[in-house]
Write a protein that holds these residues in place. Structure first.
Motif, PDB file in Angstrom:
ATOM      1  N   VAL A 469       0.839  -1.195   0.000  1.00  0.00           N
ATOM      2  CA  VAL A 469       0.000   0.000   0.000  1.00  0.00           C
ATOM      3  C   VAL A 469       0.874   1.246   0.000  1.00  0.00           C
ATOM      4  CG1 VAL A 469      -1.780   1.284   1.232  1.00  0.00           C
ATOM      5  CG2 VAL A 469      -1.826  -1.218   1.230  1.00  0.00           C
ATOM      6  N   ARG A 470       0.536   2.184  -0.900  1.00  0.00           N
ATOM      7  CA  ARG A 470       1.213   3.483  -0.937  1.00  0.00           C
ATOM      8  C   ARG A 470       0.153   4.548  -1.167  1.00  0.00           C
ATOM      9  NH1 ARG A 470       6.191   5.548  -4.817  1.00  0.00           N
ATOM     10  NH2 ARG A 470       6.925   7.185  -3.405  1.00  0.00           N
ATOM     11  N   GLY A 471      -0.177   5.280  -0.113  1.00  0.00           N
ATOM     12  CA  GLY A 471      -1.258   6.247  -0.201  1.00  0.00           C
ATOM     13  C   GLY A 471      -2.580   5.532  -0.403  1.00  0.00           C
ATOM     14  N   SER A 472      -3.335   5.964  -1.414  1.00  0.00           N
ATOM     15  CA  SER A 472      -4.617   5.330  -1.710  1.00  0.00           C
ATOM     16  C   SER A 472      -4.493   4.204  -2.710  1.00  0.00           C
ATOM     17  CB  SER A 472      -5.596   6.383  -2.245  1.00  0.00           C
ATOM     18  OG  SER A 472      -5.073   6.984  -3.435  1.00  0.00           O
ATOM     19  N   ALA A 473      -3.282   3.992  -3.239  1.00  0.00           N
ATOM     20  CA  ALA A 473      -3.067   2.932  -4.240  1.00  0.00           C
ATOM     21  C   ALA A 473      -2.441   1.713  -3.587  1.00  0.00           C
ATOM     22  CB  ALA A 473      -2.175   3.451  -5.362  1.00  0.00           C
ATOM     23  N   SER A 474      -2.596   0.574  -4.225  1.00  0.00           N
ATOM     24  CA  SER A 474      -1.981  -0.656  -3.724  1.00  0.00           C
ATOM     25  C   SER A 474      -1.564  -1.525  -4.901  1.00  0.00           C
ATOM     26  CB  SER A 474      -2.947  -1.430  -2.817  1.00  0.00           C
ATOM     27  OG  SER A 474      -4.057  -1.889  -3.559  1.00  0.00           O
ATOM     28  N   THR A 475      -0.561  -2.359  -4.647  1.00  0.00           N
ATOM     29  CA  THR A 475      -0.005  -3.262  -5.649  1.00  0.00           C
ATOM     30  C   THR A 475       0.077  -4.655  -5.064  1.00  0.00           C
ATOM     31  OG1 THR A 475       1.376  -1.443  -6.453  1.00  0.00           O
ATOM     32  CG2 THR A 475       1.950  -3.655  -7.196  1.00  0.00           C
ATOM     33  N   PRO A 476      -0.311  -5.704  -5.819  1.00  0.00           N
ATOM     34  CA  PRO A 476      -0.217  -7.063  -5.274  1.00  0.00           C
ATOM     35  C   PRO A 476       1.226  -7.440  -4.926  1.00  0.00           C
ATOM     36  CG  PRO A 476      -1.511  -7.024  -7.307  1.00  0.00           C
ATOM     37  CD  PRO A 476      -0.868  -5.691  -7.189  1.00  0.00           C
ATOM     38  N   VAL A 477       1.387  -8.194  -3.860  1.00  0.00           N
ATOM     39  CA  VAL A 477       2.686  -8.783  -3.538  1.00  0.00           C
ATOM     40  C   VAL A 477       2.825 -10.042  -4.382  1.00  0.00           C
ATOM     41  CG1 VAL A 477       4.162  -9.737  -1.733  1.00  0.00           C
ATOM     42  CG2 VAL A 477       2.585  -7.878  -1.196  1.00  0.00           C
ATOM     43  N   SER A 478       3.402  -9.884  -5.559  1.00  0.00           N
ATOM     44  CA  SER A 478       3.487 -10.995  -6.501  1.00  0.00           C
ATOM     45  C   SER A 478       4.644 -11.912  -6.144  1.00  0.00           C
ATOM     46  CB  SER A 478       3.668 -10.461  -7.929  1.00  0.00           C
ATOM     47  OG  SER A 478       2.603  -9.608  -8.288  1.00  0.00           O
ATOM     48  N   TYR A 479       4.345 -13.191  -6.022  1.00  0.00           N
ATOM     49  CA  TYR A 479       5.355 -14.235  -5.808  1.00  0.00           C
ATOM     50  C   TYR A 479       6.201 -13.972  -4.554  1.00  0.00           C
ATOM     51  CZ  TYR A 479       3.936 -14.710 -10.653  1.00  0.00           C
ATOM     52  OH  TYR A 479       3.190 -14.813 -11.787  1.00  0.00           O
ATOM     53  N   GLY A 480       5.573 -13.404  -3.537  1.00  0.00           N
ATOM     54  CA  GLY A 480       6.248 -13.238  -2.254  1.00  0.00           C
ATOM     55  C   GLY A 480       6.134 -14.501  -1.415  1.00  0.00           C
ATOM     56  N   MET A 481       6.952 -14.589  -0.378  1.00  0.00           N
ATOM     57  CA  MET A 481       6.926 -15.757   0.502  1.00  0.00           C
ATOM     58  C   MET A 481       5.940 -15.523   1.639  1.00  0.00           C
ATOM     59  SD  MET A 481      10.011 -17.712   2.521  1.00  0.00           S
ATOM     60  CE  MET A 481      10.399 -16.324   3.570  1.00  0.00           C
ATOM     61  N   VAL A 482       5.158 -16.545   1.963  1.00  0.00           N
ATOM     62  CA  VAL A 482       4.176 -16.484   3.042  1.00  0.00           C
ATOM     63  C   VAL A 482       4.465 -17.619   4.011  1.00  0.00           C
ATOM     64  CG1 VAL A 482       1.733 -16.604   3.649  1.00  0.00           C
ATOM     65  CG2 VAL A 482       2.430 -15.488   1.521  1.00  0.00           C
ATOM     66  N   GLN A 483       4.665 -17.274   5.285  1.00  0.00           N
ATOM     67  CA  GLN A 483       4.864 -18.275   6.332  1.00  0.00           C
ATOM     68  C   GLN A 483       3.678 -18.221   7.284  1.00  0.00           C
ATOM     69  OE1 GLN A 483       8.485 -16.835   8.022  1.00  0.00           O
ATOM     70  NE2 GLN A 483       9.801 -18.013   6.658  1.00  0.00           N
ATOM     71  N   VAL A 484       3.132 -19.394   7.601  1.00  0.00           N
ATOM     72  CA  VAL A 484       2.038 -19.492   8.559  1.00  0.00           C
ATOM     73  C   VAL A 484       2.596 -20.081   9.841  1.00  0.00           C
ATOM     74  CG1 VAL A 484      -0.255 -20.423   9.009  1.00  0.00           C
ATOM     75  CG2 VAL A 484       0.406 -19.822   6.682  1.00  0.00           C
ATOM     76  N   MET A 485       2.373 -19.379  10.978  1.00  0.00           N
ATOM     77  CA  MET A 485       2.945 -19.785  12.253  1.00  0.00           C
ATOM     78  C   MET A 485       1.859 -19.878  13.308  1.00  0.00           C
ATOM     79  SD  MET A 485       6.250 -17.239  12.211  1.00  0.00           S
ATOM     80  CE  MET A 485       5.207 -15.840  11.821  1.00  0.00           C
ATOM     81  N   ASP A 486       2.138 -20.681  14.349  1.00  0.00           N
ATOM     82  CA  ASP A 486       1.230 -20.700  15.483  1.00  0.00           C
ATOM     83  C   ASP A 486       1.650 -19.637  16.489  1.00  0.00           C
ATOM     84  OD1 ASP A 486       3.377 -21.678  16.920  1.00  0.00           O
ATOM     85  OD2 ASP A 486       2.633 -23.737  17.034  1.00  0.00           O
ATOM     86  N   ALA A 487       0.963 -19.591  17.630  1.00  0.00           N
ATOM     87  CA  ALA A 487       1.214 -18.538  18.613  1.00  0.00           C
ATOM     88  C   ALA A 487       2.608 -18.629  19.218  1.00  0.00           C
ATOM     89  CB  ALA A 487       0.158 -18.593  19.713  1.00  0.00           C
ATOM     90  N   ASP A 488       3.255 -19.805  19.137  1.00  0.00           N
ATOM     91  CA  ASP A 488       4.600 -19.979  19.678  1.00  0.00           C
ATOM     92  C   ASP A 488       5.686 -19.660  18.660  1.00  0.00           C
ATOM     93  OD1 ASP A 488       3.604 -20.820  22.153  1.00  0.00           O
ATOM     94  OD2 ASP A 488       3.373 -22.883  21.427  1.00  0.00           O
ATOM     95  N   GLY A 489       5.280 -19.275  17.434  1.00  0.00           N
ATOM     96  CA  GLY A 489       6.256 -18.970  16.403  1.00  0.00           C
ATOM     97  C   GLY A 489       6.690 -20.167  15.598  1.00  0.00           C
ATOM     98  N   THR A 490       6.077 -21.347  15.836  1.00  0.00           N
ATOM     99  CA  THR A 490       6.407 -22.539  15.052  1.00  0.00           C
ATOM    100  C   THR A 490       5.847 -22.398  13.639  1.00  0.00           C
ATOM    101  OG1 THR A 490       6.358 -23.932  17.014  1.00  0.00           O
ATOM    102  CG2 THR A 490       6.142 -25.039  14.890  1.00  0.00           C
ATOM    103  N   ILE A 491       6.677 -22.605  12.641  1.00  0.00           N
ATOM    104  CA  ILE A 491       6.238 -22.490  11.248  1.00  0.00           C
ATOM    105  C   ILE A 491       5.439 -23.733  10.875  1.00  0.00           C
ATOM    106  CG2 ILE A 491       6.981 -22.302   8.853  1.00  0.00           C
ATOM    107  CD1 ILE A 491       9.452 -20.842   9.862  1.00  0.00           C
ATOM    108  N   LEU A 492       4.199 -23.529  10.468  1.00  0.00           N
ATOM    109  CA  LEU A 492       3.317 -24.626  10.111  1.00  0.00           C
ATOM    110  C   LEU A 492       3.266 -24.865   8.614  1.00  0.00           C
ATOM    111  CD1 LEU A 492       0.333 -23.651  12.436  1.00  0.00           C
ATOM    112  CD2 LEU A 492       2.268 -25.147  12.960  1.00  0.00           C
ATOM    113  N   ALA A 493       3.438 -23.823   7.830  1.00  0.00           N
ATOM    114  CA  ALA A 493       3.380 -23.968   6.377  1.00  0.00           C
ATOM    115  C   ALA A 493       4.090 -22.796   5.737  1.00  0.00           C
ATOM    116  CB  ALA A 493       1.930 -24.033   5.895  1.00  0.00           C
ATOM    117  N   VAL A 494       4.646 -23.043   4.559  1.00  0.00           N
ATOM    118  CA  VAL A 494       5.277 -22.001   3.757  1.00  0.00           C
ATOM    119  C   VAL A 494       4.736 -22.122   2.343  1.00  0.00           C
ATOM    120  CG1 VAL A 494       7.428 -21.111   2.793  1.00  0.00           C
ATOM    121  CG2 VAL A 494       7.381 -21.956   5.131  1.00  0.00           C
ATOM    122  N   THR A 495       4.301 -21.011   1.784  1.00  0.00           N
ATOM    123  CA  THR A 495       3.817 -21.006   0.415  1.00  0.00           C
ATOM    124  C   THR A 495       4.230 -19.682  -0.218  1.00  0.00           C
ATOM    125  OG1 THR A 495       1.873 -21.340  -0.988  1.00  0.00           O
ATOM    126  CG2 THR A 495       1.549 -20.032   0.997  1.00  0.00           C
TER     127      THR A 495
END
Length: 522
Positions: A469-495
């Motif tokens: 997001v920049r001001g009122s415009a936004s751009t997709p985060v293309s091909y970025g890394m996504v990590q899913v974690m639990d409350a303890d910080g354990t990585i459950l999945a990466v996509t």
């Protein structure tokens, strides 16, 4: 093999094994790997780990945009959450801003006790920008004219100018970066950090490298001592710093780190005198699984404590790396102290990696013979929740020490998995094709065999969208890394996100309490 649901359980056992390893004459690894792990009655079997059902209620998502490719501005990695499993999340990441400027300094012409500054000179080298809120560090080059061009998100930063020349000033400053900011920074002459480096006999050490670091870890330029052991650095706007004297394995000198040194109003003189220490002869022999001497294998010897270096304000670091000779032997002399010995097998070497072990070297030592683990074959079938064979499931196993090598394969049409791996503790995971919607399974193999059939389970879809997001415009985060974690910080999945910033992962709706179920390293 046994599946541990908490890595700390197994590492505690490994630590116990390391401490006891010196008491045995032969460090041969048993076919099951770490013998201490066999006594861990609290660890679940693989089937138990796949059967327990503690509810996983809250998740965090960590998004890391890729480096700027010209189509979007690089934003900060950001962690969002917590939120319940099942939500569709829309994630907004702040856009980066151009930040430009020029950095100049003044150079010392003589070290004879009188400083003669010249006119302003470009501070060619590097500029560190530490984002205060997140702790993320950005580093950009400063060119021969002192100019830099950075692209960073808005916010408060610690700036550290790190000239390449030790005769220029390393400087620190706080700066609030906004939109299209420009900085003209003259660091001045700074305050001197100087002194002499002496060996154990009090003789000057010439050619020794010395550098200062900020408390946040930014390393300044490197000075080299002259024939009389003198060095000089310069720093500005630094109340405290760490001074590092780079040792030499050839002279059996460790690196020395002087912590929390106060930089006085007139500078700071720091003389370093290496204390006397005994040199200990160490020999070690490495053998392959068949009992033959293992030649040309890299062995790392790393000090955890050195005799004579017990002052909390001065820590030491000493490491040697040697290759075994044609007899599978290494021989060296090291300062007396406690050491960890680790074998670093090449990535294309088909043999396993021996477990690291500790040695207390207070006298000449012939270390035990170290044996390389043999290879073994994992053989099992992968089935879907209905019990049907599941092809194209990726099986990947990674070492817990050494070079962290990885072995992988894919299940055949009948679900059969055959994978040759070293007979040692491993971290493994099964990753089904994403379109099947089955959850990734992650577990540790220690000393129990896998079940004949490993059954997959339906995953719970988690979807989201990430945008810069920049001001009122936004751009997709293309091909970025996504990590899913639990409350303890354990990585459950990466996509990863697709071209439109959309991502989807399949998770287990419940997991063993304290388990790690990750799909990749951060």
């Amino acid at each position: 093999m046994k599946a541990h649901r908490d890595i700390t359980i197994m590492l505690s056992a490994l630590a116990a094994a390391l401490l006891g390893a010196c008491d045995t004459e032969d460090l041969a690894m048993s076919p099951g790997g770490n013998p201490e792990a066999e006594d861990d009655a609290g660890a679940p079997t693989l089937d138990e780990a796949f059967a327990e059902d503690d509810t996983l209620e809250n998740l965090y998502i960590h998004v890391v945009p890729r480096e700027d490719d010209g189509s979007m501005l690089l934003g900060l990695p950001k962690t969002f959450g917590p939120f319940p499993l099942g939500d569709h999340v829309e994630l907004a990441i702040p856009a980066a801003q151009p930040f430009t400027g020029t950095i100049t300094s003044e150079r010392v012409l003589t070290w004879s006790g009188v400083t003669v500054p010249t006119e302003e000179l470009p501070a060619e080298g590097n500029l560190d920008l530490l984002h205060v809120e997140t702790g993320r560090l950005f580093t950009y080059p400063v060119d021969a004219l002192g100019g830099f061009e950075a692209l960073v998100p808005e916010g408060a930063y610690e700036l550290v100018a790190r000239p390449r020349s030790a005769s220029l000033t390393m400087a620190r400053s706080m700066f609030q970066i906004g939109a299209d900011d420009h900085l003209e920074w003259h660091t001045g002459l700074g305050r001197p950090i100087w002194g002499r480096i002496l060996d154990v006999d009090g003789e000057p050490l010439g050619g020794v490298e010395v550098y200062a670091s900020t408390p946040s870890g930014s390393r300044g330029p490197t000075a080299t001592t002259d024939d009389l052991g003198w060095y000089q650095l310069r720093a500005a706007d630094m109340d405290t710093f760490q001074l590092t004297v780079v040792g030499e394995a050839g002279r059996r000198l460790p690196d020395l780190m002087l912590h929390d040194v106060h930089l006085g109003a007139e500078g700071q003189r720091l003389d370093v005198h290496y204390p006397p220490t005994d040199l200990i002869d160490l020999s070690l022999t490495l053998r392959d699984p068949g009992g033959k001497n293992a030649a040309n294998v890299l062995v790392q010897i790393r000090a955890t404590r050195l005799d004579g270096y017990d002052n909390e304000q001065v820590s030491s670091r000493y490491t040697e790396e040697l290759r075994t000779d044609s007899r599978g032997t290494i021989f060296t002399r090291v300062p007396a102290g406690s050491y960890t010995v680790e074998v670093l097998m090449e990535h294309d070497d088909p043999r396993g990696t021996p477990e690291p072990f500790a040695l207390d070297l207070s006298e000449d030592t012939d270390a035990p013979v170290v044996r390389i683990p043999a290879m073994t074959t994992l053989e099992f079938f992968v089935a879907d929740p209905a019990g049907l064979p599941t092809p194209r499931v990726v099986m990947q196993c990674t070492e817990l020490w050494g070079n962290r090598r990885t072995w992988s394969t894919t299940s055949a049409a009948d679900g059969l998995v055959l994978l040759d791996v070293p007979d040692q503790p491993l971290h493994c995971r099964l990753t089904p094709p994403p379109e099947l919607g089955y959850a990734t399974r992650s577990f540790y193999l220690v000393d129990e065999p896998l079940p004949e059939v490993v059954q997959l389970r339906d995953g719970f879809p988690l979807t989201g969208e990430a945008r810069v997001v920049r001001g009122s415009a936004s751009t997709p985060v293309s091909y970025g890394m996504v990590q899913v974690m639990d409350a303890d910080g354990t990585i459950l999945a990466v996509t990863s996100t697709n071209a439109d910033g959309y991502f989807e992962v399949s998770l287990l709706p419940f997991m063993p309490s304290g388990s790690t179920s990750d799909t990749g390293a951060p």
